[in-house]
Write a protein that holds these residues in place. Structure first.
Motif, PDB file in Angstrom:
ATOM      1  N   ILE A   1     -15.951 -26.539 -92.475  1.00  0.00           N
ATOM      2  CA  ILE A   1     -14.915 -25.506 -92.383  1.00  0.00           C
ATOM      3  C   ILE A   1     -14.530 -25.039 -93.782  1.00  0.00           C
ATOM      4  CG2 ILE A   1     -12.476 -25.125 -91.866  1.00  0.00           C
ATOM      5  CD1 ILE A   1     -12.872 -26.755 -89.338  1.00  0.00           C
ATOM      6  N   PHE A   2     -14.370 -26.005 -94.691  1.00  0.00           N
ATOM      7  CA  PHE A   2     -13.941 -25.597 -96.031  1.00  0.00           C
ATOM      8  C   PHE A   2     -15.056 -24.871 -96.777  1.00  0.00           C
ATOM      9  CE2 PHE A   2     -10.511 -28.719 -95.387  1.00  0.00           C
ATOM     10  CZ  PHE A   2      -9.471 -27.828 -95.559  1.00  0.00           C
ATOM     11  N   THR A   3     -16.304 -25.266 -96.522  1.00  0.00           N
ATOM     12  CA  THR A   3     -17.408 -24.523 -97.134  1.00  0.00           C
ATOM     13  C   THR A   3     -17.369 -23.068 -96.669  1.00  0.00           C
ATOM     14  OG1 THR A   3     -18.657 -26.543 -96.854  1.00  0.00           O
ATOM     15  CG2 THR A   3     -19.871 -24.612 -97.590  1.00  0.00           C
ATOM     16  N   GLY A   4     -17.219 -22.918 -95.342  1.00  0.00           N
ATOM     17  CA  GLY A   4     -17.175 -21.563 -94.791  1.00  0.00           C
ATOM     18  C   GLY A   4     -16.026 -20.769 -95.358  1.00  0.00           C
ATOM     19  N   MET A   5     -14.880 -21.413 -95.460  1.00  0.00           N
ATOM     20  CA  MET A   5     -13.719 -20.691 -95.968  1.00  0.00           C
ATOM     21  C   MET A   5     -13.888 -20.348 -97.443  1.00  0.00           C
ATOM     22  SD  MET A   5     -10.641 -22.396 -93.839  1.00  0.00           S
ATOM     23  CE  MET A   5      -9.379 -21.450 -94.604  1.00  0.00           C
ATOM     24  N   GLY A   6     -14.583 -21.208 -98.160  1.00  0.00           N
ATOM     25  CA  GLY A   6     -14.867 -20.888 -99.554  1.00  0.00           C
ATOM     26  C   GLY A   6     -15.724 -19.641 -99.657  1.00  0.00           C
ATOM     27  N   ILE A   7     -16.705 -19.566 -98.773  1.00  0.00           N
ATOM     28  CA  ILE A   7     -17.590 -18.391 -98.804  1.00  0.00           C
ATOM     29  C   ILE A   7     -16.804 -17.124 -98.496  1.00  0.00           C
ATOM     30  CG2 ILE A   7     -19.491 -17.269 -97.594  1.00  0.00           C
ATOM     31  CD1 ILE A   7     -20.703 -20.080 -97.298  1.00  0.00           C
ATOM     32  N   THR A   8     -15.981 -17.180 -97.453  1.00  0.00           N
ATOM     33  CA  THR A   8     -15.232 -15.966 -97.118  1.00  0.00           C
ATOM     34  C   THR A   8     -14.259 -15.616 -98.233  1.00  0.00           C
ATOM     35  OG1 THR A   8     -13.856 -17.384 -95.780  1.00  0.00           O
ATOM     36  CG2 THR A   8     -15.389 -15.974 -94.623  1.00  0.00           C
ATOM     37  N   MET A   9     -13.688 -16.635 -98.878  1.00  0.00           N
ATOM     38  CA  MET A   9     -12.764 -16.356 -99.976  1.00  0.00           C
ATOM     39  C   MET A   9     -13.494 -15.652-101.111  1.00  0.00           C
ATOM     40  SD  MET A   9      -9.882 -16.228-101.114  1.00  0.00           S
ATOM     41  CE  MET A   9      -8.438 -17.110-100.696  1.00  0.00           C
ATOM     42  N   ARG A  10     -14.712 -16.077-101.374  1.00  0.00           N
ATOM     43  CA  ARG A  10     -15.465 -15.429-102.439  1.00  0.00           C
ATOM     44  C   ARG A  10     -15.724 -13.956-102.083  1.00  0.00           C
ATOM     45  NH1 ARG A  10     -20.419 -18.163-102.788  1.00  0.00           N
ATOM     46  NH2 ARG A  10     -19.311 -19.995-102.067  1.00  0.00           N
ATOM     47  N   HIS A  11     -16.039 -13.744-100.815  1.00  0.00           N
ATOM     48  CA  HIS A  11     -16.329 -12.360-100.414  1.00  0.00           C
ATOM     49  C   HIS A  11     -15.089 -11.488-100.456  1.00  0.00           C
ATOM     50  CE1 HIS A  11     -20.522 -12.094 -99.135  1.00  0.00           C
ATOM     51  NE2 HIS A  11     -20.408 -13.403 -99.104  1.00  0.00           N
ATOM     52  N   LEU A  12     -13.930 -12.109-100.338  1.00  0.00           N
ATOM     53  CA  LEU A  12     -12.684 -11.343-100.382  1.00  0.00           C
ATOM     54  C   LEU A  12     -12.551 -10.614-101.708  1.00  0.00           C
ATOM     55  CD1 LEU A  12     -10.135 -10.905 -98.724  1.00  0.00           C
ATOM     56  CD2 LEU A  12      -9.204 -12.980 -99.668  1.00  0.00           C
ATOM     57  N   PHE A  13     -13.122 -11.172-102.747  1.00  0.00           N
ATOM     58  CA  PHE A  13     -12.972 -10.549-104.065  1.00  0.00           C
ATOM     59  C   PHE A  13     -14.224  -9.826-104.520  1.00  0.00           C
ATOM     60  CE2 PHE A  13      -9.925 -14.045-103.976  1.00  0.00           C
ATOM     61  CZ  PHE A  13      -8.783 -13.289-104.127  1.00  0.00           C
ATOM     62  N   PRO A  19     -16.761  -6.673-104.555  1.00  0.00           N
ATOM     63  CA  PRO A  19     -16.628  -5.249-104.254  1.00  0.00           C
ATOM     64  C   PRO A  19     -17.334  -4.929-102.944  1.00  0.00           C
ATOM     65  CG  PRO A  19     -18.178  -5.602-106.038  1.00  0.00           C
ATOM     66  CD  PRO A  19     -17.522  -6.914-105.789  1.00  0.00           C
ATOM     67  N   SER A  20     -16.765  -4.007-102.221  1.00  0.00           N
ATOM     68  CA  SER A  20     -17.323  -3.729-100.905  1.00  0.00           C
ATOM     69  C   SER A  20     -18.548  -2.842-101.033  1.00  0.00           C
ATOM     70  CB  SER A  20     -16.284  -3.046-100.038  1.00  0.00           C
ATOM     71  OG  SER A  20     -16.116  -1.738-100.490  1.00  0.00           O
ATOM     72  N   VAL A  21     -19.365  -2.915-100.021  1.00  0.00           N
ATOM     73  CA  VAL A  21     -20.614  -2.153-100.056  1.00  0.00           C
ATOM     74  C   VAL A  21     -20.510  -0.881 -99.215  1.00  0.00           C
ATOM     75  CG1 VAL A  21     -22.043  -4.144-100.473  1.00  0.00           C
ATOM     76  CG2 VAL A  21     -21.514  -3.501 -98.144  1.00  0.00           C
ATOM     77  N   THR A  22     -19.330  -0.652 -98.659  1.00  0.00           N
ATOM     78  CA  THR A  22     -19.185   0.484 -97.750  1.00  0.00           C
ATOM     79  C   THR A  22     -19.199   1.807 -98.505  1.00  0.00           C
ATOM     80  OG1 THR A  22     -17.501  -0.941 -96.853  1.00  0.00           O
ATOM     81  CG2 THR A  22     -17.929   1.065 -95.680  1.00  0.00           C
ATOM     82  N   LEU A  23     -19.731   2.810 -97.845  1.00  0.00           N
ATOM     83  CA  LEU A  23     -19.645   4.163 -98.353  1.00  0.00           C
ATOM     84  C   LEU A  23     -18.663   4.870 -97.440  1.00  0.00           C
ATOM     85  CD1 LEU A  23     -21.450   5.085-100.634  1.00  0.00           C
ATOM     86  CD2 LEU A  23     -22.760   6.359 -98.971  1.00  0.00           C
ATOM     87  N   GLN A  24     -17.740   5.625 -97.987  1.00  0.00           N
ATOM     88  CA  GLN A  24     -16.781   6.298 -97.115  1.00  0.00           C
ATOM     89  C   GLN A  24     -17.398   7.571 -96.627  1.00  0.00           C
ATOM     90  OE1 GLN A  24     -13.019   5.515 -99.557  1.00  0.00           O
ATOM     91  NE2 GLN A  24     -12.623   5.540 -97.377  1.00  0.00           N
ATOM     92  N   GLY A  78     -11.715  -6.564 -93.628  1.00  0.00           N
ATOM     93  CA  GLY A  78     -12.667  -5.689 -94.296  1.00  0.00           C
ATOM     94  C   GLY A  78     -13.196  -6.315 -95.564  1.00  0.00           C
ATOM     95  N   PHE A  79     -12.297  -6.809 -96.404  1.00  0.00           N
ATOM     96  CA  PHE A  79     -12.742  -7.344 -97.689  1.00  0.00           C
ATOM     97  C   PHE A  79     -13.635  -8.562 -97.502  1.00  0.00           C
ATOM     98  CE2 PHE A  79      -8.793  -5.400 -99.764  1.00  0.00           C
ATOM     99  CZ  PHE A  79      -9.488  -4.226 -99.966  1.00  0.00           C
ATOM    100  N   ILE A  80     -13.276  -9.403 -96.528  1.00  0.00           N
ATOM    101  CA  ILE A  80     -14.096 -10.601 -96.318  1.00  0.00           C
ATOM    102  C   ILE A  80     -15.494 -10.192 -95.878  1.00  0.00           C
ATOM    103  CG2 ILE A  80     -14.407 -12.494 -94.680  1.00  0.00           C
ATOM    104  CD1 ILE A  80     -11.552 -13.231 -95.089  1.00  0.00           C
ATOM    105  N   GLN A  81     -15.578  -9.116 -95.125  1.00  0.00           N
ATOM    106  CA  GLN A  81     -16.904  -8.685 -94.672  1.00  0.00           C
ATOM    107  C   GLN A  81     -17.503  -7.646 -95.601  1.00  0.00           C
ATOM    108  OE1 GLN A  81     -15.703  -7.385 -90.847  1.00  0.00           O
ATOM    109  NE2 GLN A  81     -15.640  -9.442 -90.014  1.00  0.00           N
ATOM    110  N   ASP A  82     -17.029  -7.575 -96.844  1.00  0.00           N
ATOM    111  CA  ASP A  82     -17.526  -6.622 -97.837  1.00  0.00           C
ATOM    112  C   ASP A  82     -17.378  -5.179 -97.393  1.00  0.00           C
ATOM    113  OD1 ASP A  82     -18.101  -8.674 -99.407  1.00  0.00           O
ATOM    114  OD2 ASP A  82     -20.268  -8.630 -99.181  1.00  0.00           O
TER     115      ASP A  82
END
Ligand code: SF4
Ligand code: SF4
Lengths: 218, 343
Positions: free
Chosen positions: A15-27, A29-34, B42-46
């Motif tokens: 669980i903590f490994t997973g949460m670490g991964i999501t925490m990293r992704h929180l910061f 930059p997003s890959v979305t194009l608006q 959103g941020f978590i999923q990039d």
């Protein structure tokens, strides 16, 4: 018991490994194009919508013949002698009015085969990928820029000219035929004249020959 | 005549003001939290999350959603039990709202400073279960009923470890009044610098907090325990038949519940409105700030977990509760009690 503790530990660890991964992704930059505001640059050579620069088209029909699904429909009318359609930007002379140039994009499978044979490079794929429609008939793109009156006029003119040319040709043929006849007749006459002349000559010869023969005999 | 009206009016005004404070907090929080949850997701999923409405990062998204929900048609199934169907969302919200009365928001403000604070809170929040079953049953729809039943099973089960862990804190604090519990945690003496929070007071309380946190996740229907709603398998669970504002009431209640239980956790384990730096930045206003900060941090962790873990199955959920959390929490309760006796 020991097993359960181990399992519990593993659960927490994962669980903590997973949460670490999501925490990293929180910061990250997003890959979305608006999308409607920004859009992706399509790479060169991307296949999307077809575009025809009708001013450059010489009406050679090569693209229509290359298309495997027959979605290009071209009708051409030969230009009359009194109009000069000019040249394409690549220097090819234009000889046809393009009275119809339709591409059915609903049938098109983006194979790019029509683009390559074009001698003037006027049919191309443009990176325009948003062209959904509510009505399927809207997918038939009309590229010909002649108005219907123009088309009618051009067709009439072409027909007239064709008629005239046909007539001229017939006339010419007739004339030619007459001339030929005349010539033939003349030739015949000549031949006949010559024949008579010859006959006279041979007659004379014959007599002389005979005479000589006779002379020899005698 | 006027005196009697004044006599009635004065307490009435006081009641209304006192009632309005938590309501404002809940509503503002809900608007921010719904937007925040979508941004975090959103941020978590990039991704970026909502961006269009409002200026900065679509901050007005939940307001726009609210306006949209108000305009939606209010559909009630023909065969539904009309009164119960209409009443369930309001009851659910009322249950979480009522519980805010005993939450000490700052050293100067508590809705009702009663001696049975924790007890009252736990009692009132169990009405949530009732309203969920009510919604599920009144909808006259098998998905709703299944969702309601799952929720009943889940909430009744997880009530046990929640109460057991709350009890461990009560054993340490010796009072059911949440204000007293908070006041006991002021100061910074543990190991010389740590704040006097219960979480740092003995090792078993850390275990208690973990159990408490897991069970409040389940009680407020958050992932990985969102089986009552489980939108992908039960098509929305007990709220399948609800639309527009009635559905929004459920969502509001869920968010209010999240905040309520997080604030309870902050009060019991993290010193409530006490500043983590002793006297520094203390006082009624700062107290409110610290309290909300702690609560919102727990809410954030809940959201963070939501976008990390997958949902449990019903049997796994029951297994976790009855064979792990409940025995563990009882053993923990006894150990805490022994620790308190010895030291
Ligand atoms: S891309 Fe292919 S299918 Fe489409 S018009 Fe050209 S040749 Fe036809
Ligand atoms: S191949 Fe090019 S020039 Fe020929 S008809 Fe097609 S578009 Fe026109």
């Amino acid at each position: 018991m020991a097993n359960q503790i181990k399992e519990g530990w593993l659960t927490f660890k994962s669980i903590f490994t997973g949460m670490g991964i999501t925490m990293r992704h929180l910061f990250q930059p997003s890959v979305t194009l608006q999308y409607p505001d920004e859009r992706e640059e399509l790479p060169p050579g991307a296949r999307a919508q077809l575009y025809v620069n009708i001013d450059d088209c010489i009406g050679c029909n090569l693209c229509a013949r290359a298309c495997p699904v027959n979605c290009i429909d071209i009708e051409t009318v030969k230009a009359t002698d009194d109009v000069d359609l000019g040249k394409t930007s690549t220097g090819n002379p234009k000889r046809f009015w393009l009275t119809r140039f339709n591409i059915d994009m609903a049938k098109c499978m983006y194979c790019d085969l029509c683009v390559h044979p074009c001698p003037t490079d006027c049919i191309t794929m443009v990176p325009e990928y948003e062209y959904s429609e509510f009505d399927r008939t809207n997918f038939v793109y009309h590229f010909s820029n002649l108005s219907p009156e123009m088309v009618a006029e051009v067709k009439d003119k072409a027909e007239e000219e064709a008629e005239r040319k046909k007539r001229e040709k017939e006339e010419m043929m007739r004339k030619k035929a007459e001339e030929k006849k005349k010539k033939e007749e003349e030739a015949k006459k000549k031949a006949a004249e010559e024949e008579t002349k010859k006959e006279d000559e041979t007659d004379a010869d014959d007599s002389t020959n005979k005479n000589s023969e006779n002379d020899d005999k005698e | 005549m006027f005196e009697t009206i004044g006599n009635i009016m004065a307490p009435l005004t006081a009641i209304i003001i006192h009632a309005a404070i938590p309501l404002t907090i809940i509503l503002v929080y809900a608007l921010v939290a719904i937007w925040g949850e979508r941004k975090i997701a959103g941020f978590i999923q990039d991704r970026l999350g909502p961006m269009r409405v409002g200026g900065f990062h679509g901050w007005a998204q939940s307001i726009a959603d609210l306006l949209k929900l108000i305009q939606k048609e209010d559909i009630i199934p023909t065969d539904a039990s009309r009164f119960l169907f209409k009443f369930a969302p309001f009851m659910m919200f009322a249950a979480s709202y009522a519980a805010f009365a005993v939450i000490p928001f700052s050293s100067d403000y508590i809705g009702s400073n009663i001696n049975v604070g924790v007890f009252y809170l736990l009692a009132v929040t169990s009405i949530l279960t009732l309203s969920v079953i009510m919604a599920g049953w009144a909808s006259n729809n098998k998905w709703s009923l299944l969702g309601g039943m799952r929720s009943a099973a889940q909430m009744v089960s997880y009530e046990v470890p929640t109460i057991a862990t709350v009890l461990t804190v009560i054993v340490v604090a010796g009072s059911l009044n949440l204000m007293t519990v908070t006041e006991m945690q002021s100061g910074n003496d543990i190991l010389g610098f740590l704040p006097n929070w219960f979480i740092f007071q003995n090792p078993f309380l850390i275990v208690a907090f973990i159990i408490f946190f897991i069970s409040i996740l389940a009680e407020s229907h958050r992932v990985p325990f969102d089986l009552p709603e489980s939108e992908s398998e039960l098509v929305g669970g007990y709220q399948t038949e609800y639309s527009g504002m009635r559905w929004a009431m459920f969502m509001l209640a869920e968010y209010a519940d999240m905040l309520l239980l997080s604030l309870l956790g902050a009060t019991l384990f993290f010193g409530g409105w006490n500043s983590p730096f002793g006297e520094f930045m203390a006082g009624p206003f700062w107290g409110f700030f610290w309290f909300m900060l702690k609560g919102l941090l727990l809410v954030f962790v809940m959201m963070w977990i939501r976008w990390t873990l997958p949902r449990y199955r019903v049997d796994q959920l029951m297994h976790i509760c009855w064979s792990i959390l409940i025995p563990l929490s009882f053993v923990n309760l006894i150990l805490v009690a022994l620790w308190e006796m010895i030291f």
